[in-house]
Design a protein around this motif. Structure first.
Motif, mmCIF file in Angstrom:
data_model
loop_
_atom_site.group_PDB
_atom_site.id
_atom_site.type_symbol
_atom_site.label_atom_id
_atom_site.label_comp_id
_atom_site.label_asym_id
_atom_site.label_seq_id
_atom_site.Cartn_x
_atom_site.Cartn_y
_atom_site.Cartn_z
ATOM 1 N N GLY A 1 -10.624 8.020 -1.042
ATOM 2 C CA GLY A 1 -9.295 7.444 -0.848
ATOM 3 C C GLY A 1 -8.510 8.170 0.227
ATOM 4 O O GLY A 1 -8.723 9.367 0.486
ATOM 5 N N TYR A 2 -7.597 7.457 0.855
ATOM 6 C CA TYR A 2 -6.760 8.047 1.902
ATOM 7 C C TYR A 2 -5.477 7.243 2.049
ATOM 8 O O TYR A 2 -5.507 6.006 2.117
ATOM 9 N N VAL A 3 -4.349 7.946 2.075
ATOM 10 C CA VAL A 3 -3.048 7.320 2.290
ATOM 11 C C VAL A 3 -2.746 7.345 3.779
ATOM 12 O O VAL A 3 -2.576 8.425 4.355
ATOM 13 N N PRO A 4 -2.696 6.185 4.439
ATOM 14 C CA PRO A 4 -2.537 6.173 5.896
ATOM 15 C C PRO A 4 -1.095 6.376 6.339
ATOM 16 O O PRO A 4 -0.147 6.018 5.632
ATOM 17 N N ALA A 5 -0.941 6.935 7.518
ATOM 18 C CA ALA A 5 0.363 6.963 8.180
ATOM 19 C C ALA A 5 0.629 5.584 8.762
ATOM 20 O O ALA A 5 -0.298 4.843 9.112
ATOM 21 N N LEU A 6 1.898 5.223 8.871
ATOM 22 C CA LEU A 6 2.231 3.925 9.450
ATOM 23 C C LEU A 6 1.719 3.814 10.886
ATOM 24 O O LEU A 6 1.365 2.723 11.345
ATOM 25 N N SER A 7 1.666 4.929 11.584
ATOM 26 C CA SER A 7 1.153 4.895 12.957
ATOM 27 C C SER A 7 -0.309 4.454 12.978
ATOM 28 O O SER A 7 -0.742 3.747 13.906
ATOM 29 N N GLU A 8 -1.087 4.835 11.968
ATOM 30 C CA GLU A 8 -2.481 4.403 11.882
ATOM 31 C C GLU A 8 -2.581 2.919 11.548
ATOM 32 O O GLU A 8 -3.433 2.195 12.085
ATOM 33 N N VAL A 9 -1.711 2.477 10.651
ATOM 34 C CA VAL A 9 -1.716 1.078 10.246
ATOM 35 C C VAL A 9 -1.360 0.178 11.418
ATOM 36 O O VAL A 9 -2.069 -0.792 11.730
ATOM 37 N N PHE A 10 -0.261 0.493 12.101
ATOM 38 C CA PHE A 10 0.197 -0.368 13.185
ATOM 39 C C PHE A 10 -0.736 -0.293 14.398
ATOM 40 O O PHE A 10 -0.884 -1.274 15.129
ATOM 41 N N SER B 1 5.720 13.391 1.328
ATOM 42 C CA SER B 1 5.891 12.403 2.396
ATOM 43 C C SER B 1 5.467 11.000 1.993
ATOM 44 O O SER B 1 5.505 10.081 2.811
ATOM 45 N N ASN B 2 5.049 10.812 0.749
ATOM 46 C CA ASN B 2 4.528 9.513 0.340
ATOM 47 C C ASN B 2 5.616 8.482 0.076
ATOM 48 O O ASN B 2 6.708 8.808 -0.394
ATOM 49 N N MET B 3 5.301 7.243 0.376
ATOM 50 C CA MET B 3 6.141 6.090 0.073
ATOM 51 C C MET B 3 5.216 4.882 -0.067
ATOM 52 O O MET B 3 3.987 5.024 0.015
ATOM 53 N N VAL B 4 5.785 3.708 -0.290
ATOM 54 C CA VAL B 4 5.009 2.471 -0.353
ATOM 55 C C VAL B 4 5.570 1.507 0.677
ATOM 56 O O VAL B 4 6.787 1.452 0.884
ATOM 57 N N PHE B 5 4.684 0.781 1.352
ATOM 58 C CA PHE B 5 5.157 -0.232 2.294
ATOM 59 C C PHE B 5 4.566 -1.591 1.944
ATOM 60 O O PHE B 5 3.480 -1.680 1.365
ATOM 61 N N GLN B 6 5.300 -2.639 2.269
ATOM 62 C CA GLN B 6 4.832 -4.016 2.141
ATOM 63 C C GLN B 6 4.959 -4.682 3.506
ATOM 64 O O GLN B 6 6.040 -4.678 4.105
ATOM 65 N N SER C 1 0.828 -1.205 0.000
ATOM 66 C CA SER C 1 0.000 0.000 0.000
ATOM 67 C C SER C 1 0.865 1.259 0.000
ATOM 68 O O SER C 1 1.996 1.251 0.469
ATOM 69 N N ILE C 2 0.291 2.345 -0.500
ATOM 70 C CA ILE C 2 0.900 3.660 -0.331
ATOM 71 C C ILE C 2 0.726 4.071 1.128
ATOM 72 O O ILE C 2 -0.308 3.812 1.744
ATOM 73 N N GLY C 3 1.739 4.710 1.688
ATOM 74 C CA GLY C 3 1.661 5.249 3.037
ATOM 75 C C GLY C 3 2.331 6.607 3.088
ATOM 76 O O GLY C 3 2.823 7.112 2.072
ATOM 77 N N ARG C 4 2.347 7.197 4.262
ATOM 78 C CA ARG C 4 3.038 8.477 4.448
ATOM 79 C C ARG C 4 3.979 8.360 5.644
ATOM 80 O O ARG C 4 3.674 7.659 6.610
ATOM 81 N N MET C 5 5.116 9.034 5.563
ATOM 82 C CA MET C 5 6.085 8.967 6.653
ATOM 83 C C MET C 5 5.857 10.072 7.686
ATOM 84 O O MET C 5 6.593 10.196 8.651
ATOM 85 N N THR C 6 4.809 10.860 7.480
ATOM 86 C CA THR C 6 4.436 11.929 8.404
ATOM 87 C C THR C 6 3.253 11.479 9.262
ATOM 88 O O THR C 6 2.657 10.427 9.004
ATOM 89 N N PRO C 7 2.868 12.254 10.265
ATOM 90 C CA PRO C 7 1.678 11.905 11.053
ATOM 91 C C PRO C 7 0.423 11.883 10.190
ATOM 92 O O PRO C 7 0.423 12.375 9.048
ATOM 93 N N PRO C 8 -0.682 11.324 10.708
ATOM 94 C CA PRO C 8 -1.938 11.259 9.950
ATOM 95 C C PRO C 8 -2.326 12.614 9.375
ATOM 96 O O PRO C 8 -2.138 13.659 10.008
#
Length: 410
Positions: A299-308, A373-378, A277-284
């Motif tokens: 659509g919404y690109v989540p922060a990793l903090s939201e995902v985890f 701030s966008n990136m992709v995570f797996q 998924s696309i994510g962001r390295m900044t806060p939500p």
């Protein structure tokens, strides 16, 4: 121009912007250092106010409508590049800061993605003519981040490497049952079937499913792949593996627990999921107003903090995490260049306004991965701590084996 000039004087800290107003007077902002010089012409007095209040949306709409044009050899990419390198001073403007607070306060209301609404919003984008996507995607119609071993890889090489990388992470064994959430045009389903899996692929776009079924049949794996026109929340079953590529971005704020809860519920105890998924390295944050209105509603690109936070609430193990920082920049760079080369074909399918909208979209997301701030995570997710091999070596070993077999079959 007074209000707009006030904003632009503070906004353009790098590069230079030359603005031609309705009377033909030129207004210059910025020193020209450390950035490009871009010239635009405004053809509607209303833009003086609209660009001051909501520049991200107003600029896109003005470019679409032709009330803002590029001048002196400047392109929309040049304009968006200048915008992207000056994001920090724009965000520091009190009016823009207040606007962002307003968006954030209402972001959950904007993304009330019920099952039926989610289907409608997905079809808004994915039920466009497949011929449009053929103009700029690779032959496999992969519409998600590719996997570039070098920035010079071709789009076809990088998308092929992405499929190999994902299948390697799945660690498939013959006969395994796989649920794919968001199947696109079928390329990954074909690859998984060729690796010996039986695939159930969910999709809410009839246009995509029609093409995907044709492609699966042509690949000789139709007996191993079944496409289902359902939202992930409507589906039940048990699977050895779950994979979801480029789908979580459409789930929306407030629905992450539903999404990960469904993944947990359909996994066997020994199984695991691969999430791309696309994510962001900044806060939500929030979805940009142009993208939200015209390209990916809901659509919404989540922060990793939201995902985890969601995986924690649902008791899922995050067994592996890989961050792809520039891979989507390279991917969209290649899409944009191909779209520019086939622009007249796109115009024949739709119209000039549509082409401008698509140009603005591709430039915005490309530069969001370069300067934003966008990136992709797996992620690899499981219910049990030992469902995934304890060393990552299996991914590389599987990639080597898959690549060797692909060369042998070629």
């Amino acid at each position: 121009m007074r209000l707009l000039s006030t904003l632009l004087r503070k906004f353009v800290q790098r590069g230079k912007m030359r603005v031609f107003d309705l009377e033909g007077t030129v207004h210059e902002f910025g020193s020209g250092e450390d950035g490009p010089t871009v010239a635009i012409r405004l053809h509607d007095k209303k833009l003086y106010r609209d660009l001051f209040v909501n520049p991200e949306l107003a600029a896109g709409e003005a470019y679409m409508d032709g009330t803002m044009t590029m001048e002196e050899g400047s392109t929309i990419y040049d304009f968006m590049f200048l915008f992207s390198i000056n994001r920090a001073p724009l965000g520091a403007n009190p009016v823009q800061g207040a606007l962002r607070k307003f968006w954030k306060a209402f972001r959950r209301r904007q993304q009330q993605n019920s099952v039926e609404r989610a289907k409608e919003q997905a079809r808004h984008h994915y039920d466009l003519s497949t011929e449009l996507y053929r103009l700029f995607l690779d032959d496999g119609l992969n519409y998600s981040c590719a996997y570039y071993r070098t920035p010079e890889d071709s789009l076809e090489e990088a998308q092929d490497a992405k499929l190999t990388h994902l299948v390697a992470k799945l660690n498939l064994k013959p006969g395994m049952e796989v649920l794919e959430i968001g199947g696109g045009w079928g390329s990954l389903a074909i690859r998984m079937a060729q690796a010996g899996a039986k695939v159930r692929s969910l999709n809410v776009s009839p246009e995509q499913v029609k093409i995907a079924e044709e492609r699966v049949k042509a690949a000789g794996v139709a007996d191993q792949v079944t496409f289902v026109l359902k939202d992930y929340r409507e589906f039940e079953g048990q699977f050895d593996r779950v994979i979801s590529v480029g789908m979580m971005e459409h789930v929306g704020i407030g629905h992450l627990d539903e999404y990960f809860g469904k993944i947990r519920d359909v996994l066997t105890d020994e199984g695991f999921a691969v999430i791309h998924s696309i994510g962001r390295m900044t806060p939500p944050g929030t979805t940009g107003p142009f993208i939200r209105k015209y390209i990916f509603p809901g659509g919404y690109v989540p922060a990793l903090s939201e995902v985890f936070a969601s995986t924690e609430r649902l008791g899922l193990w995050v067994c592996d995490s890989e961050i792809l920082r520039l891979h989507y920049y390279y991917t969209i760079r290649d899409w944009r260049i191909r779209f520019e080369e086939k622009r007249e074909d796109a115009k024949a399918l739709y119209d000039e306004k549509f082409c401008r909208m698509w140009e603005f979209y591709l430039c915005a997301v490309e530069l969001g991965f370069l300067h934003g701030s966008n990136m992709v995570f797996q992620l690899l997710l499981s219910k049990e701590r030992d469902a995934v091999p304890i060393l990552r070596d299996f991914i590389h070993e599987n990639e080597q084996a898959l690549t060797k077999r692909e060369y042998a079959d070629a």
